[in-house]
Structure formats: C-alpha cells, structure tokens
Enzyme design. Sequence first.
Site, PDB file in Angstrom:
ATOM      1  N   LYS A   1      24.724  92.359  21.128  1.00  0.00           N
ATOM      2  CA  LYS A   1      24.197  93.053  19.952  1.00  0.00           C
ATOM      3  C   LYS A   1      22.932  93.852  20.265  1.00  0.00           C
ATOM      4  CE  LYS A   1      26.486  90.304  16.475  1.00  0.00           C
ATOM      5  NZ  LYS A   1      27.172  89.277  17.284  1.00  0.00           N
TER       6      LYS A   1
HETATM    7  C1  PLP Z   1      28.536  88.967  17.056  1.00  0.00           C
HETATM    8  C2  PLP Z   1      29.204  88.306  18.213  1.00  0.00           C
HETATM    9  C3  PLP Z   1      30.604  88.374  18.399  1.00  0.00           C
HETATM   10  C4  PLP Z   1      31.529  89.026  17.400  1.00  0.00           C
HETATM   11  O1  PLP Z   1      31.418  90.413  17.377  1.00  0.00           O
HETATM   12  P1  PLP Z   1      32.040  91.242  16.149  1.00  0.00           P
HETATM   13  O2  PLP Z   1      31.638  92.633  16.396  1.00  0.00           O
HETATM   14  O3  PLP Z   1      31.412  90.662  14.913  1.00  0.00           O
HETATM   15  O4  PLP Z   1      33.506  91.020  16.161  1.00  0.00           O
HETATM   16  C5  PLP Z   1      31.142  87.793  19.536  1.00  0.00           C
HETATM   17  N1  PLP Z   1      30.358  87.143  20.428  1.00  0.00           N
HETATM   18  C6  PLP Z   1      29.019  87.055  20.275  1.00  0.00           C
HETATM   19  C7  PLP Z   1      28.231  86.306  21.284  1.00  0.00           C
HETATM   20  C8  PLP Z   1      28.384  87.628  19.179  1.00  0.00           C
HETATM   21  O5  PLP Z   1      27.060  87.524  19.026  1.00  0.00           O
END
Ligand code: PLP
Length: 450
Positions: free
Chosen positions: A107
Amino acid sequence: MQYYSLGKQSPHVNFKTAAITGQAPDKGLYFPIDIPKFTAAQIERFKTLDKASLAFEVMKPYVGGTIDDDSLQEICAETINFDFPLVTITSSISSLELFHGPTLAFKDVGARFMSRCLGYFSQQEKAASKLLGSNISSPITTVLVATSGDTGGAVANGFLGVEGVNVIILYPKGKVSLIQELQLTTCGQNITALEVDGSFDDCQAIVKDAFMDGELNQQYNLTSANSINVARWLPQQLYYFFAWQQWVKLYQDEQGNYPAMNIVVPSGNFGNICAGMMAKASGLPMGHFVAACNANDVVTRYLATEKYAIHQAIATVSNAMDVGNPSNFVRIMEILQNNFTHLTQALTSYSINDATTKSTIARVYKTNNYTLDPHGAVAFAAAEIYLSKNNFAKAVILETAHPVKFPEVVEEAIGEKIAIPASVQFLLDKQKVSIPLAANYAAFKQWMLQ
Ligand SMILES: *Cc1c(COP(=O)(O)O)cnc(C)c1O
C-alpha cells in the site's frame, strides 16, 4: 482524462477533483472515461525504461494535465524509490516482492502517490488564493482512514509532512501488530491516530458515518485514502509493469517470445488486482488473472454461481483481506463491459482456508527456503491449484507484505523468529502517541468538533 461515476448520477470530473473528493457525490466510484491504449512500439520501449520514467509514462494519461510534467516526474520518482524484485521460488512460481517500501506492504505505492498529488494540489490552491489577495491557508483536505493494520501505516508514512493535508487514522485497540501500531502512532505533525476501543468494523462504521454527516462535512473537506480513491488505486498498475520488465529479462528468447505472465493476487477489496486488469486493458502483455481469497469468498462464489452475495467480514490469518463486500469489484466489471462471460475468461478465483495458509508457509519455508507472509501464502496456494490445472504454465504471485508484519502466524509456522528488518528497527525506540476513543460515532464527532 475525465472520470465518470459508476453510480452514473454525478457529473464528470478531472483527476484533481476525483483525487480530492475520493468518491463521487452519488457515492459511486470514479472510473476513467477511456482506458489509455499503449501502442506496440511504446510497449517495446517499456521493456528497458528505468522505473521512474516508466511510472511517469503510465500515469501521465490518467493525470490528464492536472499536474505539470516536471512535477509529475518528481512525484513518480519519489513514489517508487525502492525495489520491486521478482524472486524465483519454484521452477513455475515467482514472487513479486512489494514489501520493500517504508511500511513493508504494497500500500506504500498508492499512499505515496496520492499524498504527493494532494500536496501538489494544495500548493496550487494556496498560490491561487494568494493571487486573489486572500490569506486563507486552511487545509484543502482531511484524510479520514480506518485501518486493520497496513493501510494506516502506509497512509501515515505517505502523508507525513504534506502541507495542507491532515490525516486522521482510526485503528482497533489491541488488534494490530506491534510494528503496525508504531508505524501509525509515532509520526506526529499532521498525522493523528485514534485508538478505538472496538473492532476494525467499528472503525470503518465511524468513517462511513463521518462521510454522511452534513455538519461535519461543512467544517472539513473529508476524503478517504483507501483504494476507492483513484490517486491511490491507479498507481498500483505500476507493479505489473515492473513485474513484466523483469519477466521479459528472465524468459525472453532470441525470437522475442516468452511464456505468458499469469498473475496471482491476494485480494480483499480487489483494488490491486483491478489495477492489474487496467494495465492489461491498456496493452501490457499479461496472461491470466487469479484472485486468491481467504474465507471471504464473495467473488470466488460469484464466478462459480453467478450469484453475488456479500456478507459480514470473516476474521482470518490474512486479515488485510478480510473484506465481505469488496468495493473495487464494480470496477473490474466495468473493465469487462459488465459481461459475466468476459469475467470468467479473464479471471479465476480460489478461496484458501487458514489451515492451508499456515501449512503453505511451513512447506515453502522448508522446501524452497522462502518465507511467505499469510497473504503471499494464500496467493501461493492458489497459484499451485491454478498451475495444476494448466500444465506448463508459470505464474507470478504478488507478495504484498513483509512476513515480520504478521509475526505470530509466520513464526509459529516456520518454527523460528523472523528478524526485524533494519528499515523498521528504529520504530522500536519510538514512543506511541494515540488518542483513546470509544467505539461510537457520537464520541468521534464530539472529538472532531471540539
Ligand atoms: C490490502 C492488502 C491486500 C488486499 O489488497 P486489495 O487491493 O484490497 O485486494 C492484500 N495483502 C496485504 C498485505 C494488504 O495489506
């Protein structure tokens, strides 16, 4: 580039407005009016571009002139100034490691890009109001975000020190890991952490109520920093371009051929995988998409039954994917012309339970000497199922977080301690600063208005 609301009841807006407001007035998600199409010559050139230049070329059409080229170049270079290595785990499965950013989860890229865009727009507004002889320097935006762990840290880190933007993070007391908590409570400056005496769902409910509250919205320009926001969602496309550059280097033969790059994405809100499907729609040569889900299997079931049944989130060991109503799925359907047959041709999904997730972490550690985090393990297990049905294929899994962010699960599975990476070691000496809050909207609103 203009954006329309998938709710179809709001006017078109440019990238700037979409980024500042997050969601359309009709509560729909914004979507680009047309997906940029890269030519074969451009794609060929992308093979050898450096990361920052590639990022600039991919993002430029989406930003659509709302940020000048020099600034956008700088924003892109800063956003991706760390590694995205493609690491071979087995002869058929490689891992694209997306956890080398400052908060050790994927993210970071979206949060860093979005924060810099809002910072740019804020400077622009300030300059404009100065020209008009006004001295108003109120923040253009207050970012309100609920987190189950990863989003909070990435947003705090990404927005720290960005002028004109305040960030308020709500996180559930006692339900995030030590590193995660330190990441979101030790920033200070324009970042405030509210420690809510409740669950992640309580935090999210408070944020949702806040966006609906007329009185609060009179005082604040509220926006969200989750993947609903185009400025956080769209830069996630870059992972797929970076993966592909390395894939081509690894596998391209003298005739220029290489095996299809199938992609397995651990999915919760489906923002990341949807960004990948945008990259493919814009011309990036990619193979099939596999959505790897935990027990939260709305999409897995939909693909099997054509029935879309949302549910309450179920708690799992891959908790960043505990989502019972994935907000970006509507965007995937939009890419595929809302056609169920197109969907089944483009996407496969498997649901992996906690027992398999843990045993996969243990097995891959023992057999391949590779430490998966729970989310990467869900992807790895799904990749194995997909490949067992598609002989001779190869796949890339997205490893979305560093295993140290989920120490209980991973250390139990591998029977060893995981070393804390040097890049987050410094957090352990920092003092947590948070504001305790009861898990109800009235308490939150009172705090906001005080
Ligand atoms: C947010 C997250 C996901 C999921 O991603 P999306 O875009 O919501 O499908 C998967 N793995 C980790 C470690 C995350 O922080």
